[in-house]
Scaffold this motif. Structure first.
Motif, short mmCIF file in Angstrom:
data_model
loop_
_atom_site.label_atom_id
_atom_site.label_comp_id
_atom_site.label_asym_id
_atom_site.label_seq_id
_atom_site.Cartn_x
_atom_site.Cartn_y
_atom_site.Cartn_z
N TYR A 39 0.85 -1.18 0.00
CA TYR A 39 0.00 0.00 0.00
C TYR A 39 0.89 1.24 0.00
O TYR A 39 1.82 1.34 0.80
CB TYR A 39 -0.87 0.04 1.26
CG TYR A 39 -2.07 -0.88 1.24
CD1 TYR A 39 -2.71 -1.22 0.05
CD2 TYR A 39 -2.58 -1.39 2.43
CE1 TYR A 39 -3.81 -2.04 0.05
CE2 TYR A 39 -3.70 -2.22 2.43
CZ TYR A 39 -4.30 -2.55 1.24
OH TYR A 39 -5.41 -3.36 1.23
N ASP A 40 0.59 2.20 -0.91
CA ASP A 40 1.29 3.48 -0.84
C ASP A 40 0.68 4.27 0.33
O ASP A 40 -0.25 3.80 1.00
CB ASP A 40 1.19 4.24 -2.16
CG ASP A 40 -0.26 4.52 -2.58
OD1 ASP A 40 -1.15 4.51 -1.70
OD2 ASP A 40 -0.48 4.75 -3.78
N SER A 41 1.20 5.45 0.57
CA SER A 41 0.77 6.21 1.75
C SER A 41 -0.73 6.50 1.74
O SER A 41 -1.39 6.48 2.78
CB SER A 41 1.57 7.51 1.86
OG SER A 41 1.42 8.29 0.69
N GLU A 42 -1.27 6.73 0.53
CA GLU A 42 -2.70 7.03 0.44
C GLU A 42 -3.54 5.82 0.83
O GLU A 42 -4.49 5.92 1.62
CB GLU A 42 -3.04 7.48 -0.99
CG GLU A 42 -4.51 7.86 -1.17
CD GLU A 42 -4.82 8.28 -2.60
OE1 GLU A 42 -6.01 8.25 -2.96
OE2 GLU A 42 -3.88 8.63 -3.35
N HIS A 43 -3.18 4.66 0.27
CA HIS A 43 -3.93 3.44 0.57
C HIS A 43 -3.69 2.99 2.01
O HIS A 43 -4.58 2.39 2.64
CB HIS A 43 -3.54 2.33 -0.40
CG HIS A 43 -4.11 2.51 -1.77
ND1 HIS A 43 -3.37 2.31 -2.92
CD2 HIS A 43 -5.34 2.90 -2.18
CE1 HIS A 43 -4.13 2.55 -3.97
NE2 HIS A 43 -5.34 2.92 -3.55
N LEU A 44 -2.50 3.28 2.52
CA LEU A 44 -2.19 2.92 3.90
C LEU A 44 -3.09 3.71 4.87
O LEU A 44 -3.64 3.16 5.82
CB LEU A 44 -0.72 3.20 4.20
CG LEU A 44 -0.12 2.60 5.48
CD1 LEU A 44 -0.33 1.09 5.53
CD2 LEU A 44 1.36 2.95 5.58
N SER A 72 7.93 0.49 2.45
CA SER A 72 7.68 1.50 1.43
C SER A 72 7.47 2.88 2.05
O SER A 72 8.02 3.89 1.58
CB SER A 72 6.45 1.10 0.60
OG SER A 72 6.05 2.15 -0.25
N TYR A 73 6.66 2.91 3.11
CA TYR A 73 6.37 4.19 3.76
C TYR A 73 7.64 4.79 4.36
O TYR A 73 7.90 6.00 4.25
CB TYR A 73 5.30 4.01 4.83
CG TYR A 73 4.84 5.32 5.44
CD1 TYR A 73 3.89 6.10 4.82
CD2 TYR A 73 5.39 5.78 6.65
CE1 TYR A 73 3.48 7.32 5.36
CE2 TYR A 73 4.99 6.98 7.20
CZ TYR A 73 4.04 7.75 6.55
OH TYR A 73 3.64 8.96 7.09
N LEU A 74 8.44 3.95 4.99
CA LEU A 74 9.69 4.43 5.59
C LEU A 74 10.63 4.99 4.52
O LEU A 74 11.25 6.05 4.70
CB LEU A 74 10.38 3.30 6.37
CG LEU A 74 9.69 2.86 7.65
CD1 LEU A 74 10.37 1.61 8.22
CD2 LEU A 74 9.72 3.98 8.69
N LEU A 75 10.73 4.28 3.40
CA LEU A 75 11.61 4.73 2.31
C LEU A 75 11.14 6.05 1.73
O LEU A 75 11.95 6.95 1.45
CB LEU A 75 11.65 3.67 1.20
CG LEU A 75 12.65 2.53 1.38
CD1 LEU A 75 12.43 1.48 0.31
CD2 LEU A 75 14.08 3.05 1.32
N SER A 76 9.84 6.18 1.54
CA SER A 76 9.31 7.40 0.94
C SER A 76 9.46 8.61 1.86
O SER A 76 9.33 9.75 1.43
CB SER A 76 7.83 7.22 0.57
OG SER A 76 7.05 7.02 1.72
#
Length: 393
Positions: free
Chosen positions: A181-186, A346-350
């Motif tokens: 999940y990208d940040s929006e979907h998260l 993914s969230y941490l990397l972004s």
């Protein structure tokens, strides 16, 4: 066990005895296995007889070992390898994985061959045929054979290892798109699960906010949670021994290392609430509470437990199954439970977390694995960084 009986004296007049050594029973015929030897002595003293028997017992034991090493087949040896190494020294997950592969008739072509007769050429031909037939798990099969023959060398069954110098079969890596999940979907997911029971909210957040595996979540014990530092010690994972059909057991983590993970403060408040709920549930359940016990016979208090068997840990695979039902019900984008862990990375990397921090949080064996797994998630960041040069062009 040995016995003897006196015989007629030898031609030179010296006394003789016939020694019998019992070696048990033949597994196929059920007949006794015996070894005999006639020995000429200087006298029939107890000392002389005992010495002759002891020497023959040693001779027979050495002969037995020699016969085993000369005649043992691949099938016989791999069964001993399973009993004396795999089942004793390896984790339940690895043991089950090895047994599952062996039970499919994987090495039928070797089974009747004597260990000493298996050469490099046989190994090369085997993997060549496996490739031609398009069979899978070649890397795992190579690892199993390598382990079997390494133990055969260590246990002095063979003098030369036929695996030496043979390269592992090249297997094209599976090109699978990493789900997350990208940040929006998260954000959408975190909002949606608020309608669920606290236990499941905690389970899903441990995956997407802390990066835990389902086996690690199922193994979390209350005493491993530090509410002062907002950390959790991840030192074990819950395993199921599929070969023995045994109960769930606590084993090592995937990389066999313990780690301390950091937990967001707001989420820690929910974990504290779940801890309190568990303690209250234990009191209410009374004699119906059937917890797993440690080696000392003490109750193990898990953060989340089975709904059916009060006090007992939740089966790791049940976590994935429940997530599948809940995510469908909440109309969330379809991803499997493990992808929530990827969503954490993914969230941490972004948000500019470095790979070393992510490696330590997720419990990868080394930072290289983390980079290989998640480096493609930063492609957009790389493009943005390079676009900075437009300002000076």
């Amino acid at each position: 066990m040995a016995s003897y009986r006196e015989l007629e004296p030898a031609k030179n007049g010296k006394p003789r005895i016939k020694i019998t050594v019992e070696l048990g029973y033949d597994e196929e015929t059920g007949k006794r296995i015996r070894k005999y030897k006639t020995v000429t002595l200087n006298s029939l003293s107890d000392r002389a007889i005992k010495k002759a028997i002891t020497e023959y017992e040693i001779e027979v034991s050495k002969l037995d070992v020699i016969q085993i090493t000369e005649s043992i087949t691949f099938m016989e040896f791999r069964n001993r390898w399973l009993d004396n190494y795999v089942r004793l020294d390896l984790s339940p997950a690895t043991k089950s994985h090895y047994v599952r592969i062996l039970n499919t008739g994987t090495f039928d072509m070797f089974d009747s061959m004597k260990m000493k007769k298996i050469k490099k050429f046989h190994i090369v031909e085997y993997f060549s045929e496996e490739k031609k037939e398009g069979r899978k798990n070649l890397s795992n099969k190579f690892s199993i054979l390598k382990s079997i023959f390494a133990k055969a060398i260590e246990w002095e069954i063979i003098n030369e290892n036929p695996m030496n110098g043979i390269k592992a079969p090249h297997v094209e890596p599976r090109q699978r798109e990493l789900e997350f999940y990208d940040s929006e979907h998260l954000s959408q997911m975190l909002e949606a699960i608020n309608s669920l029971n606290l236990k499941y909210r905690v389970i899903y957040k441990l995956a997407c906010l802390v990066g835990l595996r389902e086996s690690e979540i199922a193994a979390l014990r209350l005493e491993k949670i530090n509410f002062v530092n907002n950390t959790i010690l991840i030192d074990q994972a819950l395993k199921y021994d599929t070969e023995e059909k045994s109960e769930l057991i606590l084993g090592p983590t995937k990389n066999k290392k313990s780690r301390i993970v950091n937990v967001p403060q707001k989420f820690m408040d929910e974990i504290k609430e779940q801890v309190n709920d568990q303690k209250k549930l234990k009191i209410r359940s009374g004699n119906a509470w059937k917890p797993m016990k440690d080696d000392d016979g003490k109750d193990i208090d898990f953060l989340v437990t089975s709904q059916r068997f009060l006090g007992y840990p939740i089966v790791p695979s049940a976590i994935s199954n429940t997530w599948r039902r809940h995510s469908k019900k909440l109309e969330l984008p379809k991803i499997n439970f493990h992808a929530l862990r990827h969503s954490c990375a993914s969230y941490l990397l972004s948000n500019d977390a470095n790979f070393k921090i992510i490696q330590e949080q997720l419990g990868h064996s080394d930072v290289g694995l983390t980079m290989n797994t998640y480096s493609h998630l930063t492609k957009e960041d790389k493009k943005t960084a390079i676009d900075l040069f437009n300002k000076i062009l």
